[in-house]
Design a protein around this motif. Sequence first.
Motif, PDB file in Angstrom:
ATOM      1  N   CYS B 175       0.872  -1.176   0.000  1.00 40.61           N
ATOM      2  CA  CYS B 175       0.000   0.000   0.000  1.00 40.61           C
ATOM      3  C   CYS B 175       0.905   1.221   0.000  1.00 40.61           C
ATOM      4  N   THR B 176       0.527   2.239  -0.744  1.00 40.07           N
ATOM      5  CA  THR B 176       1.385   3.419  -0.790  1.00 40.07           C
ATOM      6  C   THR B 176       1.195   4.306   0.437  1.00 40.07           C
ATOM      7  N   ASP B 177       2.282   5.004   0.793  1.00 39.58           N
ATOM      8  CA  ASP B 177       2.251   5.962   1.903  1.00 39.58           C
ATOM      9  C   ASP B 177       1.797   7.327   1.368  1.00 39.58           C
ATOM     10  N   PRO B 178       1.792   8.376   2.202  1.00 36.70           N
ATOM     11  CA  PRO B 178       1.276   9.667   1.714  1.00 36.70           C
ATOM     12  C   PRO B 178       2.067  10.216   0.529  1.00 36.70           C
ATOM     13  N   GLU B 179       3.342   9.827   0.407  1.00 44.04           N
ATOM     14  CA  GLU B 179       4.158  10.300  -0.721  1.00 44.04           C
ATOM     15  C   GLU B 179       4.179   9.290  -1.857  1.00 44.04           C
ATOM     16  N   LEU B 180       3.270   8.322  -1.814  1.00 42.22           N
ATOM     17  CA  LEU B 180       3.070   7.334  -2.879  1.00 42.22           C
ATOM     18  C   LEU B 180       4.244   6.378  -3.056  1.00 42.22           C
ATOM     19  N   ARG B 181       4.919   6.084  -1.956  1.00 46.51           N
ATOM     20  CA  ARG B 181       5.936   5.035  -1.996  1.00 46.51           C
ATOM     21  C   ARG B 181       5.281   3.717  -1.561  1.00 46.51           C
ATOM     22  N   PRO B 182       5.564   2.629  -2.272  1.00 45.44           N
ATOM     23  CA  PRO B 182       4.918   1.335  -1.930  1.00 45.44           C
ATOM     24  C   PRO B 182       5.624   0.644  -0.756  1.00 45.44           C
ATOM     25  N   THR B 183       5.524   1.272   0.406  1.00 47.34           N
ATOM     26  CA  THR B 183       6.343   0.828   1.545  1.00 47.34           C
ATOM     27  C   THR B 183       5.565   0.197   2.680  1.00 47.34           C
ATOM     28  N   ARG B 184       4.234   0.225   2.610  1.00 45.24           N
ATOM     29  CA  ARG B 184       3.470  -0.310   3.737  1.00 45.24           C
ATOM     30  C   ARG B 184       2.808  -1.594   3.266  1.00 45.24           C
ATOM     31  N   HIS B 185       3.185  -2.708   3.850  1.00 49.10           N
ATOM     32  CA  HIS B 185       2.802  -3.994   3.269  1.00 49.10           C
ATOM     33  C   HIS B 185       1.915  -4.833   4.178  1.00 49.10           C
ATOM     34  N   CYS B 186       0.854  -5.384   3.577  1.00 48.59           N
ATOM     35  CA  CYS B 186       0.185  -6.530   4.184  1.00 48.59           C
ATOM     36  C   CYS B 186       1.165  -7.667   3.927  1.00 48.59           C
ATOM     37  N   GLY B 187       2.002  -7.934   4.914  1.00 49.99           N
ATOM     38  CA  GLY B 187       3.194  -8.724   4.651  1.00 49.99           C
ATOM     39  C   GLY B 187       3.036 -10.217   4.846  1.00 49.99           C
ATOM     40  N   ARG B 188       2.282 -10.592   5.859  1.00 48.41           N
ATOM     41  CA  ARG B 188       2.414 -11.953   6.320  1.00 48.41           C
ATOM     42  C   ARG B 188       1.481 -12.929   5.615  1.00 48.41           C
ATOM     43  N   GLY B 189       1.950 -14.140   5.472  1.00 52.85           N
ATOM     44  CA  GLY B 189       1.077 -15.231   5.058  1.00 52.85           C
ATOM     45  C   GLY B 189       0.884 -15.418   3.569  1.00 52.85           C
ATOM     46  N   GLY B 190       1.607 -14.655   2.744  1.00 49.19           N
ATOM     47  CA  GLY B 190       1.502 -14.887   1.301  1.00 49.19           C
ATOM     48  C   GLY B 190       0.255 -14.332   0.657  1.00 49.19           C
ATOM     49  N   VAL B 191      -0.317 -13.269   1.259  1.00 48.10           N
ATOM     50  CA  VAL B 191      -1.541 -12.693   0.679  1.00 48.10           C
ATOM     51  C   VAL B 191      -1.301 -12.173  -0.744  1.00 48.10           C
ATOM     52  N   GLY B 192      -0.055 -11.758  -1.027  1.00 45.55           N
ATOM     53  CA  GLY B 192       0.267 -11.271  -2.375  1.00 45.55           C
ATOM     54  C   GLY B 192       0.155 -12.365  -3.419  1.00 45.55           C
ATOM     55  N   ALA B 193       0.430 -13.603  -3.007  1.00 44.43           N
ATOM     56  CA  ALA B 193       0.312 -14.725  -3.940  1.00 44.43           C
ATOM     57  C   ALA B 193      -1.158 -14.963  -4.298  1.00 44.43           C
ATOM     58  N   VAL B 194      -2.043 -14.739  -3.331  1.00 42.16           N
ATOM     59  CA  VAL B 194      -3.479 -14.922  -3.606  1.00 42.16           C
ATOM     60  C   VAL B 194      -3.966 -13.839  -4.565  1.00 42.16           C
ATOM     61  N   MET B 195      -3.484 -12.612  -4.369  1.00 41.51           N
ATOM     62  CA  MET B 195      -3.845 -11.537  -5.309  1.00 41.51           C
ATOM     63  C   MET B 195      -3.297 -11.865  -6.701  1.00 41.51           C
ATOM     64  N   GLY B 196      -2.081 -12.397  -6.729  1.00 36.10           N
ATOM     65  CA  GLY B 196      -1.495 -12.800  -8.012  1.00 36.10           C
ATOM     66  C   GLY B 196      -2.301 -13.907  -8.666  1.00 36.10           C
ATOM     67  N   ALA B 197      -2.771 -14.849  -7.867  1.00 34.12           N
ATOM     68  CA  ALA B 197      -3.556 -15.961  -8.413  1.00 34.12           C
ATOM     69  C   ALA B 197      -4.890 -15.472  -8.984  1.00 34.12           C
ATOM     70  N   LYS B 198      -5.362 -14.344  -8.478  1.00 34.54           N
ATOM     71  CA  LYS B 198      -6.602 -13.765  -9.021  1.00 34.54           C
ATOM     72  C   LYS B 198      -6.316 -12.938 -10.282  1.00 34.54           C
ATOM     73  N   GLY B 199      -5.046 -12.772 -10.620  1.00 37.47           N
ATOM     74  CA  GLY B 199      -4.701 -12.007 -11.819  1.00 37.47           C
ATOM     75  C   GLY B 199      -4.755 -10.502 -11.619  1.00 37.47           C
ATOM     76  N   ILE B 200      -4.751 -10.060 -10.362  1.00 34.53           N
ATOM     77  CA  ILE B 200      -4.812  -8.618 -10.084  1.00 34.53           C
ATOM     78  C   ILE B 200      -3.431  -8.103  -9.743  1.00 34.53           C
ATOM     79  N   LYS B 201      -2.947  -7.142 -10.517  1.00 35.29           N
ATOM     80  CA  LYS B 201      -1.631  -6.559 -10.284  1.00 35.29           C
ATOM     81  C   LYS B 201      -1.702  -5.339  -9.383  1.00 35.29           C
ATOM     82  N   ALA B 202      -2.726  -4.541  -9.568  1.00 34.40           N
ATOM     83  CA  ALA B 202      -2.793  -3.283  -8.816  1.00 34.40           C
ATOM     84  C   ALA B 202      -4.231  -2.841  -8.633  1.00 34.40           C
ATOM     85  N   ILE B 203      -4.447  -2.084  -7.563  1.00 38.31           N
ATOM     86  CA  ILE B 203      -5.754  -1.483  -7.298  1.00 38.31           C
ATOM     87  C   ILE B 203      -5.526   0.011  -7.095  1.00 38.31           C
ATOM     88  N   ILE B 204      -6.257   0.816  -7.843  1.00 37.41           N
ATOM     89  CA  ILE B 204      -6.108   2.260  -7.751  1.00 37.41           C
ATOM     90  C   ILE B 204      -7.362   2.801  -7.076  1.00 37.41           C
TER      91      ILE B 204
END
Lengths: 74, 578
Positions: B175-204
């Motif tokens: 998730c981006t911070d106030p200056e739009l750096r992608p530094t704040r992460h839902c980090g644990r448990g491989g949630v990014g892999a589930v988003m990848g499996a859904k074919g979603i790269k980004a949410i605006i």
Amino acid sequence: MIITVKLFASFRSGRFDIKSCEYPPGTTVADVADSLKLPQGELGIMMINSRHVKLERVLVEGDTLALFPLLGGG
Amino acid sequence: MDKIARIDMGAAGGPKVTVGGLGDYAGLGGRAMTSLMVAAEVHPLAHPLGAENKLVISPGMLSGTTGSMTGRLSVGCKSPLTGTIKESNAGGQAAQVLARLGYAAVVLEGKPATDDIYKIYINKDGIQVIMDNSLKLMNNYPVIEKLRKEYGDKVAYMSIGSAGERKLLSASIACTDPELRPTRHCGRGGVGAVMGAKGIKAIILDDAGMKMRPPKDPEKYRDANRKFVEGLRKHPVTGEGLPAYGTNVLTNVLNEAGGYPTNNFKSGQFAKASDLSGETQAALEISRGGNATHGCHRGCVIQCSGIYNDKDGNYVTKQPEYETVWSHGGHCGISNLDTVAKLDYMDDNIGVDTIEMGVTIGVAMDAGLAEFGDDAGAIRLMEEVEKGTPLGRVLGSGAAITGKVFGVERVPVVKDQALPAYDPRAVQGIGVTYATTTQGADHTAGYAIATNILKVGGDVDPLKTEGQIELSRNLQIATAAIDSTGMCLFIAFAIMDQPETFQALLDMLGSFHGIEMTGDDVVALGKKVLSAERDFNTRAGFTKHHDRLPRFFYNEPIAPHNQTFMMKDEELDEVFNW
């Protein structure tokens, strides 16, 4: 007696990080804090030789005393 | 927050968006929303990367309001890392924006038929799901840079890096911070892999034209928020320590207490810990023109983060957290903050959990893939993950997998999730949480460090077993509730010590919804969330025998206290007995 005093975070300002200090036998943690002008209300974590202690704990020769303000993180 | 959006990525003819009311989920947010929905809707034996899993994204109950500290976003699913239910939360701007757009949850469902990747654009007019294969295998910093050219700077972004697309088990969601750096992460448990499996790269997320969520009783809400902020400012932890030094102030504390896991949990003290400490880090950041006090979202009054520059004053990464400095530092025998900062940047960019990744590198060092203390070796292993080589995919799948592949016995995981930065032999209370939480080893699930080590919110001896079960139980209940409000967990330091600040929080929750909230209501919410999570895990095949630490914690005493983990199995089985 000689003890090693370690200070951390804001306690270092105007004092030191680590120092060997001479204190008379019977010196307590509270006495050391007083000698360093550290207000007792600001003391958060106190450890002697990696174990938590209270203010009234008496130090012995060779102890390492670590004093921290109240801190958190995670 | 009166609607739930469901996006079926497997629908015939392409992604299909359905927006509906709250139904059974009315009043929920954050972890309560994600866990109750996953428990109710996901088959417990579902493959985490399959069509049956869902990725539930939910702002907290108070997110999107004028309330301070309300910027936590929860993401939930069945975890590909642990096989348990998972809730992973992060700061940044996403929660506030999504909440103001009116969504209590956005749910990614189904499985795409092709390997195309999509971005989701949400604004006041609705939701668009747009194919964009130009983003394929890009990492988080370049993805955000590219999207900013299209969507601008007045939005919040969520994204996955190459690790998420490769479905690595340590993959995070940025998730981006106030200056739009992608530094704040839902980090644990491989949630990014589930988003990848859904074919979603980004949410605006674009909340232009939307307003702050209005409380039912605005005057009382404003008054409660003011008292709440006063309480945070006056407590030494939230008002002084965290702003000045960040979470990494704990390096010296844990090292002094003999609970700083060193060289893959072989010692409780690291001779070079001082080089990694928060005191050293803050001074370095300031001397290089960075910043030792920075908030991850607007409305944060604690400001525990910072900006880490290189020696020439150029941005490297946000201030690495204590857990990151430990996992990439002392855990690997590394004492150079510049190395840690580089690895932190790589984690954020590739999109992997810093705890899982650092712990994995330490396990790999135990396997002989690099020496402990080999900075270049650690970076080389991370580059393997970035490139997606077979070795990199093993490492990016976490400590448990890496330990198995390379025949390492000392693998610090519970339910296959890596232990964080506190040795349970020197801090018995946190071991109870690691063993029993529904999430796999996780310090935030019941932060016994507060009372065991920091002496905030009470005093329990870290080297003894007495009081630890009750402590962990109460913390786990309280945390499940706080994780549902959208509040940053760091408010706990102040509300545990100051009854008036806890009352202010209750008044914020109550006045927002026009009801009276009591401490009992908070406890009931926490228990409801934990019960749903436990029930899911039971149906997924987890038993009390999974609520244990690896055997080496019971068999190998650790210096300086030369103790093992001493909690009895029967005691651990009592944590959820309320």
